[in-house]
Design an enzyme around this catalytic site. Sequence first.
Site, mmCIF file in Angstrom:
data_model
loop_
_atom_site.group_PDB
_atom_site.id
_atom_site.type_symbol
_atom_site.label_atom_id
_atom_site.label_comp_id
_atom_site.label_asym_id
_atom_site.label_seq_id
_atom_site.Cartn_x
_atom_site.Cartn_y
_atom_site.Cartn_z
ATOM 1 N N GLU A 196 0.850 -1.188 0.000
ATOM 2 C CA GLU A 196 0.000 0.000 0.000
ATOM 3 C C GLU A 196 0.883 1.233 0.000
ATOM 4 O O GLU A 196 2.012 1.185 0.480
ATOM 5 C CB GLU A 196 -0.892 0.016 1.247
ATOM 6 C CG GLU A 196 -1.907 -1.090 1.221
ATOM 7 C CD GLU A 196 -2.833 -1.076 2.441
ATOM 8 O OE1 GLU A 196 -2.630 -0.257 3.355
ATOM 9 O OE2 GLU A 196 -3.755 -1.902 2.450
ATOM 10 N N LYS B 218 2.425 4.277 1.507
ATOM 11 C CA LYS B 218 2.596 4.686 2.899
ATOM 12 C C LYS B 218 2.473 6.208 2.916
ATOM 13 O O LYS B 218 3.401 6.923 2.577
ATOM 14 C CB LYS B 218 3.939 4.251 3.459
ATOM 15 C CG LYS B 218 4.050 4.572 4.941
ATOM 16 C CD LYS B 218 5.336 4.078 5.531
ATOM 17 C CE LYS B 218 5.340 4.253 7.036
ATOM 18 N NZ LYS B 218 5.154 5.629 7.468
ATOM 19 N N ARG C 154 -2.036 9.459 11.659
ATOM 20 C CA ARG C 154 -2.906 8.296 11.702
ATOM 21 C C ARG C 154 -4.204 8.669 12.396
ATOM 22 O O ARG C 154 -4.185 9.344 13.423
ATOM 23 C CB ARG C 154 -2.217 7.177 12.469
ATOM 24 C CG ARG C 154 -2.999 5.889 12.435
ATOM 25 C CD ARG C 154 -2.145 4.786 12.962
ATOM 26 N NE ARG C 154 -2.784 3.506 12.865
ATOM 27 C CZ ARG C 154 -2.113 2.372 12.893
ATOM 28 N NH1 ARG C 154 -0.803 2.385 12.987
ATOM 29 N NH2 ARG C 154 -2.734 1.223 12.836
ATOM 30 N N ARG D 2 -3.058 8.450 16.831
ATOM 31 C CA ARG D 2 -2.307 7.236 17.119
ATOM 32 C C ARG D 2 -2.077 7.056 18.613
ATOM 33 O O ARG D 2 -2.012 5.954 19.121
ATOM 34 C CB ARG D 2 -0.976 7.359 16.382
ATOM 35 C CG ARG D 2 -0.010 6.280 16.631
ATOM 36 C CD ARG D 2 1.356 6.816 16.237
ATOM 37 N NE ARG D 2 2.297 5.754 16.197
ATOM 38 C CZ ARG D 2 2.887 5.331 15.088
ATOM 39 N NH1 ARG D 2 2.606 5.890 13.946
ATOM 40 N NH2 ARG D 2 3.752 4.363 15.144
ATOM 41 N N GLU E 62 -4.877 7.295 7.162
ATOM 42 C CA GLU E 62 -3.880 8.348 7.340
ATOM 43 C C GLU E 62 -4.454 9.650 6.777
ATOM 44 O O GLU E 62 -4.970 9.674 5.667
ATOM 45 C CB GLU E 62 -2.597 7.955 6.596
ATOM 46 C CG GLU E 62 -1.406 8.808 6.924
ATOM 47 C CD GLU E 62 -0.643 8.376 8.175
ATOM 48 O OE1 GLU E 62 -1.121 7.468 8.913
ATOM 49 O OE2 GLU E 62 0.423 8.942 8.430
ATOM 50 N N PHE F 201 -7.137 2.566 5.363
ATOM 51 C CA PHE F 201 -6.416 1.331 5.077
ATOM 52 C C PHE F 201 -6.862 0.135 5.915
ATOM 53 O O PHE F 201 -6.366 -0.963 5.730
ATOM 54 C CB PHE F 201 -4.902 1.536 5.165
ATOM 55 C CG PHE F 201 -4.408 2.125 6.472
ATOM 56 C CD1 PHE F 201 -4.427 1.405 7.640
ATOM 57 C CD2 PHE F 201 -3.901 3.422 6.496
ATOM 58 C CE1 PHE F 201 -3.952 1.940 8.821
ATOM 59 C CE2 PHE F 201 -3.423 3.978 7.682
ATOM 60 C CZ PHE F 201 -3.457 3.228 8.852
ATOM 61 N N ARG G 81 3.451 -4.616 17.554
ATOM 62 C CA ARG G 81 4.303 -4.377 16.410
ATOM 63 C C ARG G 81 4.807 -5.732 15.922
ATOM 64 O O ARG G 81 5.254 -6.536 16.718
ATOM 65 C CB ARG G 81 5.493 -3.519 16.844
ATOM 66 C CG ARG G 81 6.397 -3.065 15.703
ATOM 67 C CD ARG G 81 7.605 -2.316 16.239
ATOM 68 N NE ARG G 81 7.242 -1.090 16.943
ATOM 69 C CZ ARG G 81 6.821 0.020 16.344
ATOM 70 N NH1 ARG G 81 6.694 0.053 15.039
ATOM 71 N NH2 ARG G 81 6.532 1.088 17.045
ATOM 72 N N LYS H 229 7.061 -1.715 7.031
ATOM 73 C CA LYS H 229 7.192 -0.440 6.322
ATOM 74 C C LYS H 229 8.545 -0.388 5.625
ATOM 75 O O LYS H 229 9.552 -0.880 6.151
ATOM 76 C CB LYS H 229 7.008 0.734 7.276
ATOM 77 C CG LYS H 229 7.985 0.774 8.397
ATOM 78 C CD LYS H 229 7.609 1.850 9.394
ATOM 79 C CE LYS H 229 8.461 1.706 10.645
ATOM 80 N NZ LYS H 229 8.062 2.567 11.721
#
Length: 596
Positions: free
Chosen positions: A250, A252, A257, A273, A303, A344, A421, A427
Amino acid sequence: MQFADLVAEYERLEATSKRLEMRAILVDLLRKVDPNQLPPLVYLMQGELRPEFEGVELGVADSLAARAVALATHAPEKAVTESLRRTGDLGTTAEELAPKRAARLEGEPLRVDEVYSGLTRIATSTGEGSQELKIRILVELLARATPGEAKYIVRFVLGKLRLGVREMTIVDALSFAFADGSKEARAAVEAAYNRSSDLGLVAEKVARQGLKGLRQIGIEVGRPIRPMLAERSPDLADVLKRMEGRAALEYKYDGLRVQAHIPASGPVKLFSRRLEQISAQFPELIAALPSSIRRRPAIVEGECVPVDPETDELRPFQEVSRRRGRKYDLERLQEEVPVRLFLFDVLLEGTTTTVDEPFPERRRCLEGLVKDTERVRLATQRVVTSLSEAERFFEEAIAAGCEGVMAKSLADGSTYRAGARGFWWIKYKREYTHALADSIDGVVVGAFYGHGRRGGRYGALLLAVYNPDEDRFESFCKVGSGFDDATLEALPHKLKPYEVKERPESIVTELVPDVWFRPAVVLEVRGAELTLSPIHPAGKGLVRPDAGLALRFPRFTGRWRDDKDAETATTTAELLSLYRSQVRQISKPSGGEGAP
Ligand code: AMP
């Protein structure tokens, strides 16, 4: 529970920095209190009155608190100021001055619930006369407090209660206090917290019903879910390998966020976020979301990126940060820095919680849910199975003004991992260390009509460089930034003499402007960097067969190069050499800088 008992624990906590000791103190404390007293206790421990996402603030300024200390201790304000200068902490000053009082107001010792409700009343008093009311409540509390209690009340009120207890230490302590402290128990507590972002709620549930109670804590509209986070990777080949040769890439987007909660009825809420409510800062998103989301309630994530209203191109992230934390001038800023939300992920749709679905299912759901509008769009995505496809998509993303790509696993286990995470999302960004060193003199070959504030005038110009070998002009950017009002006003008149009905043979571009110009007028632009572009043909084939060069984030410097004619503008060869010198400066593509 007596407030003095809590203060004693605060002191023990403050005296240690060892996690295990902290946990032991917390476990003792958590077990001591009645379950319905647990939420306030847990919030107080974190220096809050409610879960952070509710954004409850006490609204007590330092000066107000200092006045309250003076009133409660019967000390002259001067004494407070002097002591404060020495201690640097109004809490310590309150503690110092407290014993000098002749006698404490008679009455029972403070209980935790009384302190909590007093502080809540301070937070909820707003509007006219609220400052006086806040002082009065604070004075009442302080007048009944022991010196040690006063210290913590004042620190709390000023948002300076720093016990050093991190939320994960509380999670840990809860798993020991109300379960067996095993890895599984901790994971269950943490998962409930990740879903609800509310440690008070988690504490009460686990205290009452143990681990099975936690399963009842689901996802709810209005309560943010702690965001899933990405790992990074130094190269695309590695990304593909980790995702077993097939991944969804996708764009970025480089912005803020946003987790958007759209209830069945009632106002939309936006969370950052860090789970702060940012609804007030983006009224246009609040207004646009209900008509962009086909079914409600829904929780979606995306985003928020600044866009150039004229060129429809993305703008640098710094511009959207101007919209953060603003309370005034919102309307003007909305017009100056328009934003678009690229969605997203979807976490809830109607009555279905989608977090436990694998990513391909969630994306399918999202595609069915989102109706592209001016303000809300679906994030651009492509499923790739080879390195060359991945590289191509990455370049497209950069050319579109994004900072790289986000690769998403399509495996069965690719559920939404709240608060975690992992390599389910990777990323891959390009870092560039230098902005483009030199400016570029571009030839104006076309213009696009503006909309919004620029309606009826030109909103953006199409610029080209000169290719002497082919004797033609190759487009490399569309520029809409950097023009002041007077210049914009004058543009049609200035360019009129060069207007032509059709595209002159000598101009090469994939874009179709509203107005074409014979190449003549030259102006100076600067930009962030030159990137490979599928759209602009400048230097096409010189770096890669199917890509030209484009200037990212172009901006008019204000300088018309009347001293130049079209053939003496920047050439394709110069553009290429600028690109090459910049490539040497770009640190090797890397997965990114410090912690997100
Ligand atoms: P970083 O802040 O560098 O750790 O990158 C992760 C962030 O990228 C996320 O928290 C999002 O704010 C942002 N982001 C931009 N585009 C996407 C996307 N398509 N999918 C997920 N996150 C994205």
